[in-house]
Design a protein around this motif. Structure first.
Motif, mmCIF file in Angstrom:
data_model
loop_
_atom_site.group_PDB
_atom_site.id
_atom_site.type_symbol
_atom_site.label_atom_id
_atom_site.label_comp_id
_atom_site.label_asym_id
_atom_site.label_seq_id
_atom_site.Cartn_x
_atom_site.Cartn_y
_atom_site.Cartn_z
ATOM 1 N N TRP A 189 11.154 0.088 56.121
ATOM 2 C CA TRP A 189 11.235 1.047 55.031
ATOM 3 C C TRP A 189 11.441 2.451 55.591
ATOM 4 C CZ3 TRP A 189 11.068 -0.722 50.010
ATOM 5 C CH2 TRP A 189 10.644 -2.045 49.830
ATOM 6 N N GLN A 210 9.792 -6.046 55.926
ATOM 7 C CA GLN A 210 11.010 -5.238 55.830
ATOM 8 C C GLN A 210 10.770 -3.853 56.416
ATOM 9 O OE1 GLN A 210 11.993 -5.304 51.646
ATOM 10 N NE2 GLN A 210 12.770 -7.391 51.721
ATOM 11 N N CYS A 234 8.949 4.870 57.253
ATOM 12 C CA CYS A 234 7.833 4.717 56.329
ATOM 13 C C CYS A 234 7.000 3.473 56.631
ATOM 14 C CB CYS A 234 8.345 4.664 54.892
ATOM 15 S SG CYS A 234 9.214 6.160 54.375
ATOM 16 N N ASN A 235 7.144 2.911 57.824
ATOM 17 C CA ASN A 235 6.365 1.737 58.201
ATOM 18 C C ASN A 235 5.045 2.189 58.827
ATOM 19 O OD1 ASN A 235 8.358 -0.488 57.596
ATOM 20 N ND2 ASN A 235 9.584 0.784 58.958
ATOM 21 N N LEU A 291 4.483 -2.000 49.872
ATOM 22 C CA LEU A 291 5.718 -2.244 50.614
ATOM 23 C C LEU A 291 5.623 -3.599 51.318
ATOM 24 C CD1 LEU A 291 6.316 1.256 52.271
ATOM 25 C CD2 LEU A 291 7.140 0.415 50.070
ATOM 26 N N ILE A 350 11.913 5.974 49.083
ATOM 27 C CA ILE A 350 11.560 4.996 50.113
ATOM 28 C C ILE A 350 12.261 3.679 49.811
ATOM 29 C CG2 ILE A 350 9.671 3.735 51.207
ATOM 30 C CD1 ILE A 350 7.819 6.053 50.405
ATOM 31 N N SER A 351 13.134 3.264 50.729
ATOM 32 C CA SER A 351 13.965 2.085 50.475
ATOM 33 C C SER A 351 13.900 1.104 51.640
ATOM 34 C CB SER A 351 15.418 2.508 50.240
ATOM 35 O OG SER A 351 16.243 1.382 50.022
ATOM 36 N N ASN A 352 14.127 -0.162 51.312
ATOM 37 C CA ASN A 352 14.174 -1.201 52.341
ATOM 38 C C ASN A 352 15.565 -1.347 52.943
ATOM 39 O OD1 ASN A 352 15.286 -2.161 49.957
ATOM 40 N ND2 ASN A 352 14.620 -4.276 50.287
#
Length: 595
Positions: free
Chosen positions: A564, A562, A573-574, A558, A588-590
């Motif tokens: 996430w 950005q 999700c960071n 990742l 999992i998206s930015n």
């Protein structure tokens, strides 16, 4: 489906240097004249254009135009899968779609809706009529006015109860030479077919004994496309369907179309040329009309129906159902991942049609060469333990081989090779989360959308294996189930709807967006999607096992600059790792796109 232009141009496309009639005549010459452009081919081309109401000076459509985007999803259903007393089933279907599926389902594939004599519609008596037990053409038009409508062109065969076949036996038109025949003395040993019944059926015609070719059953007699009149009839039927709202033509069993003793009579060159011809006519008649080929055959043969962007707009992703099922019951994604890495990205103007359950069974031929014999036998044994049945096909040596597994997907995913467990619902939703993330257009069978289980009563009543997954819901009971939050049906329906709602807003889920397979071990199946403008990335990762698994986010690289998050749960999700519960999927998206 709204047309979506890809980043490109029409440069190099042949507009109309020779005229549409000449292009069609060239295609006909491959089918009927050994490639020689004869006056008869020109005359036949003019007849076909007249049947389709096309002008000779029409420009060539752009073959690289995508007629779909991430908002599109189709529901596959029989016209009478949902019923209400006193109402035509097609009207009940539209009522249910409007009240429950509007917004998440953009299209509907209504399985054969013509009068029929067997095979739940796939033995057509009259192509130009709607089965009066379902409704009429106004009902078809009403559905097609709101939803992208897919209809079956049952092109390989028709019913022995049809007027065409009666005329064939009496040597009268139309029908005189409409059916394929062969001699029992012909070399038919190489013919590939999905049934165990004898290929030829002996019939007494007015001019003597004939042996008609029956790829599927003796009530489904194969049409004779060596006779151009049969092709003309099919083109007239296509025009009629277009006029009545059909926008996607599912070419049923098209791989078997051209017969030639001494060969497999499967995927022959002239079959492919007929698909190309139909593509030419259909896309000139309607810029938004599409062809999808139904070819339940090994993977590479199936992919051949894309042609060079000049055959099917879409092909069924037939290998996905058995491979995904095998993954989820074994807890090992090795074979699914291996297949994914071998799949070529479809060029613009073409797309995969993804499905994991249908009105038929879970085909095993598309798994040939992808799953070992041992894996297939384990899968079959597991499905039998879960209430499933197996249908067979005949081989050249007279032996029978498993052809498909007949089972409702909800029951197929009730457990693993170790037996039933408490994760059936999670496993079922996981299967759909994987499918909805993949490149391609999703098709969801009505009984998967509703979490319908094996219909053992219907199976026993009909004696047909496929009936196990062809339940007929009464609207009142279905409404009651969907209104109950504790109902398994409601949990499935709302779970899939939530995934569809998320999918529709993500540009990285466009059917033609970039896809790469991730390597995360045997129990974590993952792939990466990226939008065409590269602004959105989504890492789709599923725990395909019945044990919690730790996902090291460093394994998917990742970009640290950005933010996430998981589109499904909203979880941040960071961080270094995530714990995925059994059968949990994360997207999992930015960014979270909104339309």
């Amino acid at each position: 489906m709204p047309p979506v232009e890809h980043a490109g141009s029409n440069e190099g496309l042949d507009e109309t240097p020779h005229g549409l009639a000449n292009r069609v005549a060239q295609q006909l010459s491959v089918i009927y004249a050994g490639g020689e452009l004869t006056p008869a081919m020109h005359a036949l081309a003019v007849d076909l254009l007249k049947a389709m109401r096309l002008d000779d000076d029409m420009p060539q459509p752009n073959p690289y135009l995508n007629h779909w985007d991430q908002r599109d999803a189709l529901m596959i259903t029989y016209g009478d899968s949902i019923q209400q007393e006193g109402q035509a089933p097609l009207q009940t279907l539209k009522h249910w779609l409007d009240h429950h599926a509007d917004g998440c389902i953009t299209g509907v594939h209504i399985l054969p809706f013509c009068p029929w004599s067997s095979d739940d519609g796939f033995s057509v008596i009259d192509y130009l009529q709607v089965n009066e037990a379902l409704g009429d053409w106004d009902d078809i038009l009403a559905i097609g006015a709101k939803y992208t409508l897919m209809g079956d062109l049952v092109i390989n065969h028709c019913s022995s109860a049809s007027q065409w076949f009666a005329n064939f036996l009496n040597n009268e038109e139309p029908g005189k030479d409409y059916f394929a025949t062969a001699s029992p003395k012909d070399d038919l040993s190489l013919v590939v077919r999905p049934r165990t019944s004898p290929l030829l059926r002996e019939v007494e015609a007015i001019d003597g004994t004939r042996h008609v070719w029956c790829t599927f059953s003796h009530d489904q007699v194969d049409l004779n496309f060596r006779n151009p009149e049969v092709l003309k009839r099919m083109v007239e039927i296509v025009r009629h369907y277009l006029d009545n709202g059909v926008r996607i033509f599912r070419l049923d069993a098209v791989a078997f179309l051209w017969k030639k003793p001494g060969t497999s009579s499967l995927n022959l060159r002239k079959t492919h040329e007929i698909v190309r011809l139909l593509r030419t006519l259909i896309e000139h008649a309607r810029g938004d009309a599409m062809i999808i080929t139904e070819t339940n055959i090994p993977n590479q043969e199936n992919l051949s129906y894309f042609g060079n962007g000049n055959e099917a707009h879409c092909v069924y992703n037939f290998s996905l159902p058995p491979l995904l099922l095998n993954t989820l019951v074994t807890g090992d994604c090795f074979y699914l991942k291996q297949w994914m890495m071998s799949m070529p990205p479809p060029q613009h103007g073409t797309a995969y049609f993804n499905f994991i359950a249908s009105h038929d069974g879970i085909g095993l031929r598309p798994a040939e060469g992808l799953l070992s014999d041992e894996e297939l036998q384990t899968l079959i044994s597991t499905m039998r333990r879960f209430g499933g049945h197996v249908s067979y096909r005949a081989l050249e040596d007279g032996q029978n081989k498993p052809y498909e597994i007949n089972i409702a997907l909800m029951d197929a995913l009730q457990g693993t090779v170790a037996g039933p467990d408490e994760y059936g619902l999670q496993r079922f939703i996981c299967a759909h989360a994987i499918m909805l993330g993949l490149e391609g257009i999703p098709g969801i069978y009505v009984h998967s959308l509703l979490g319908t289980r094996n219909d053992l009563e219907r199976l026993e009543a009909t004696g047909q294996n496929r009936a196990i997954n062809r339940h007929q819901w009464q609207l009142e009971e279905l409404e009651r189930q969907l209104a109950d939050p504790g109902s398994e049906h409601a949990q499935v329906f709302h779970g899939i709807k939530e995934l569809l709602a998320i999918r529709q807003n993500q540009s990285a889920f466009h059917p033609n967006a970039t896809q790469f397979t991730l390597h995360l071990g045997s129990t974590l199946f993952g792939f990466w999607r990226q939008s065409s403008d590269r602004r959105q990335s989504i890492f789709c990762i599923s725990n395909v096992s019945d044990k919690a698994e730790s996902l090291q986010l460093s394994d998917i690289n990742l970009i640290e600059a950005q933010d996430w998050s998981d589109l499904i749960s909203g979880e941040d999700c960071n961080k270094q790792q995530m714990l995925l519960e059994p059968y949990q999927t994360v997207w999992i998206s930015n960014r979270r796109d909104h339309r």
